[in-house]
Design a protein around this motif. Structure first.
Motif, PDB file in Angstrom:
ATOM      1  N   UNK A 150       0.878  -1.194   0.069  1.00 29.86           N
ATOM      2  CA  UNK A 150      -0.021  -0.025   0.031  1.00 29.86           C
ATOM      3  C   UNK A 150       0.923   1.306  -0.094  1.00 29.86           C
ATOM      4  N   UNK A 151       0.383   2.262  -0.645  1.00 33.79           N
ATOM      5  CA  UNK A 151       1.135   3.491  -1.080  1.00 33.79           C
ATOM      6  C   UNK A 151       1.085   4.312   0.644  1.00 33.79           C
ATOM      7  N   UNK A 152       1.867   5.188   0.756  1.00 37.42           N
ATOM      8  CA  UNK A 152       2.224   5.966   2.038  1.00 37.42           C
ATOM      9  C   UNK A 152       0.769   6.601   2.156  1.00 37.42           C
ATOM     10  N   UNK A 153       0.034   7.062   1.189  1.00 33.19           N
ATOM     11  CA  UNK A 153      -1.248   7.954   1.296  1.00 33.19           C
ATOM     12  C   UNK A 153      -2.483   7.081   1.536  1.00 33.19           C
ATOM     13  N   UNK A 154      -2.423   5.648   1.292  1.00 37.53           N
ATOM     14  CA  UNK A 154      -3.237   4.532   1.450  1.00 37.53           C
ATOM     15  C   UNK A 154      -4.233   4.742   0.276  1.00 37.53           C
ATOM     16  N   UNK A 155      -3.870   5.522  -0.833  1.00 39.17           N
ATOM     17  CA  UNK A 155      -4.863   5.437  -2.069  1.00 39.17           C
ATOM     18  C   UNK A 155      -4.519   4.542  -3.052  1.00 39.17           C
ATOM     19  N   UNK A 156      -3.184   3.943  -2.863  1.00 41.37           N
ATOM     20  CA  UNK A 156      -2.937   2.870  -4.061  1.00 41.37           C
ATOM     21  C   UNK A 156      -2.495   1.530  -3.100  1.00 41.37           C
ATOM     22  N   UNK A 157      -3.055   0.521  -3.616  1.00 40.28           N
ATOM     23  CA  UNK A 157      -2.760  -0.581  -3.212  1.00 40.28           C
ATOM     24  C   UNK A 157      -2.878  -1.664  -4.133  1.00 40.28           C
ATOM     25  N   UNK A 158      -2.069  -2.965  -3.889  1.00 42.12           N
ATOM     26  CA  UNK A 158      -2.000  -3.996  -4.896  1.00 42.12           C
ATOM     27  C   UNK A 158      -2.075  -5.286  -4.062  1.00 42.12           C
TER      28      UNK A 158
END
Length: 489
Positions: free
Chosen positions: A423-431
């Motif tokens: 997950x990205x640091x801002x929580x808006x991208x995850x895989x």
């Protein structure tokens, strides 16, 4: 040995998969022990079936997984002994009885098919043990007589196994009288004798208007008609296996949340999006090559792929990488599943050339991870837990490669005690590598709430069960199911 009946089509996408599922559910509702079977399938939409006595699982077509649900039984690798997963325009990965057999170009595969008939018949025999009825699905059309000498999917199997055939014609695409009569005309006599009748599928309106059509087909073929099936609206709630349907999902009804899904060249397991499509406030749009990702999308989902590097290169060729960057600048969310997760990283390495001649590709850079392809394939059903929401998850993994990097310290899920995804640091991208993520009603509801959408009130699996029951009821009403089951031998 169980009795059997086989559905073959006058062409591809005539609705055989749904009809087989519906007949399986109808037979089950009558109290029969019924199983589905498809000798050879071609699809990148795969499911995981347990292999008796072996760790992990094996791959079968998603359609046979659905048909097993219709039968009320666990999916088996013997329900689809040969699965072709296209990796390029001229070649496919060949999966035999659940395991990767190798890679074959189309011409080479024609030479290979006779050798695979043994596996098909072995699975056929195994599947019949303890069953009363097997409903078999063909592939493509038996009228492809150029492929007949080595056929294992249609009449090559039917004649070898002695299974009677019902021909399915699709009236919605037009020319159904010619397609049924033409199939009769060009089939060799031995194949023609296997056909015990036909049915017409996808009729819209008053079916009595086709009475003269039935008379005409009877005149040309002598075959009886088992009935005329109306357009089955409930079929839209079922997972689709054939990527042909994606062309019909390129637009939709405007709703509160638009989800954009790039239509990758080797898109795989796109039924991951079906639970989102079922949500009343969610519009899922599959974006064809040559079109931009819509600027009003709140979420972009990059789905699975059978060829991660190849589809990553095409992603850039379409300019979708620039659209995705703009989407992120607008504060949009991004989810990558399996191959889509790999694309979201910095780099994808394929040192052994497993996917092809290109062994390294720059990723989309939205996650600080990188992937290295390896020959060992992970194939398993999984139970997991969402890290962000603590909700239970249920799904499956089918993938090559291992993904590592800084963003993996924020995993998406915990599977069997092991972290998965990033997950990205801002929580808006995850895989994640887990397919079936959005099928978890609790997770889906919490995730949509984070996007400002009320959702998750749907029991998606129950919706699938209700759709199967509705389709079975429609088939009982519009087909002579007594005659169909009596024709099995």
């Amino acid at each position: 040995m169980a009795k059997a009946i086989m559905l073959q089509g006058t062409g591809s996408d005539v609705g055989k998969t749904v009809l087989v599922a519906g007949l399986c559910r109808a037979a089950r509702n009558r109290g029969m022990q019924v199983r589905p079977f498809k000798p050879q399938n071609m699809s990148n939409n795969a499911a995981v079936a347990d292999i008796s006595g072996a760790a992990g699982g094996g791959e079968i077509g998603r359609a046979q997984w659905l048909q097993a649900i219709a039968c009320g039984v666990k999916p088996s690798i013997h329900m689809n002994p040969v699965l072709l997963k296209p990796q390029s325009d001229i070649g496919s990965q060949v999966v035999v009885q659940g395991k990767v057999f190798g890679y074959a170009k189309a011409r080479d595969y024609q030479e290979l098919k006779p050798k695979l008939m043994g596996a098909v018949l072995d699975s056929w025999q195994t599947l019949g043990e303890g069953a009363e009825l097997i409903v078999v699905e063909g592939a493509g059309s038996p009228a492809e007589i150029n492929l007949r000498p080595r056929d294992i999917a249609n009449m090559g199997f039917a004649t070898r196994a002695g299974v009677p055939v019902i021909l399915v014609g699709d009236i919605d695409r037009g020319g159904v009288i010619a397609s049924v009569a033409g199939t009769h005309l060009i089939l060799p006599e031995d194949d023609r004798r296997m056909i015990v009748g036909y049915l017409i599928n996808k009729f819209r309106g008053d079916a009595s208007l086709f009475d003269d059509g039935i008379k005409a087909i009877g005149h040309f073929t002598g075959w009886p008609c088992f009935g005329v099936v109306p357009w089955l609206k409930a079929a839209a709630l079922l997972p689709s296996e054939d990527s042909v349907i994606l062309e019909r999902l390129a637009g939709g009804e405007e709703r509160a949340l638009k989800v954009a899904v790039p239509m990758l060249g080797r898109i795989a397991n796109f039924d991951d999006l079906d639970p989102l499509r079922a949500e009343p406030q969610v519009e899922v749009v599959f974006v064809p090559p040559g079109q931009r990702l819509p600027e009003d999308a709140g979420l972009v989902v990059i789905p699975g792929s059978k060829s991660t590097i190849g589809d990553l290169l095409l992603f850039r060729d379409n300019g979708w990488d620039r659209d995705l960057e703009a989407h992120r600048r607008r504060g949009g969310h991004v989810v990558g599943i399996c191959g889509g997760y790999q694309m979201l990283g910095r780099i994808v390495h394929d040192p052994l050339g497993i996917e092809g001649s290109v062994t390294r590709a720059e990723g989309l850079g939205l996650l600080d991870v990188e992937t290295v392809m390896a020959p060992e394939k992970t194939v398993r059903n999984v139970e997991a837990r969402s890290v962000r929401y603590g909700e239970p998850l249920s799904g499956y993994e089918i993938h090559l490669g291992k993904t590592t990097g800084a963003d993996c310290v924020r995993p998406t899920a915990v599977i069997n005690g092991v972290d998965d995804g990033a997950t990205s640091a801002d929580g808006k991208v995850f895989g994640t590598y887990m397919h079936g993520l959005f099928g978890a009603d609790g997770f889906r509801g919490r995730f949509l709430e984070s996007l400002g959408i009320r959702g998750g009130g749907i029991d998606y699996r129950a919706e699938v069960e209700r759709a199967l029951d509705e389709i079975a009821e429609q088939l009982e009403r519009h087909l002579d199911c007594d005659a169909i089951f009596a024709a099995a031998r």
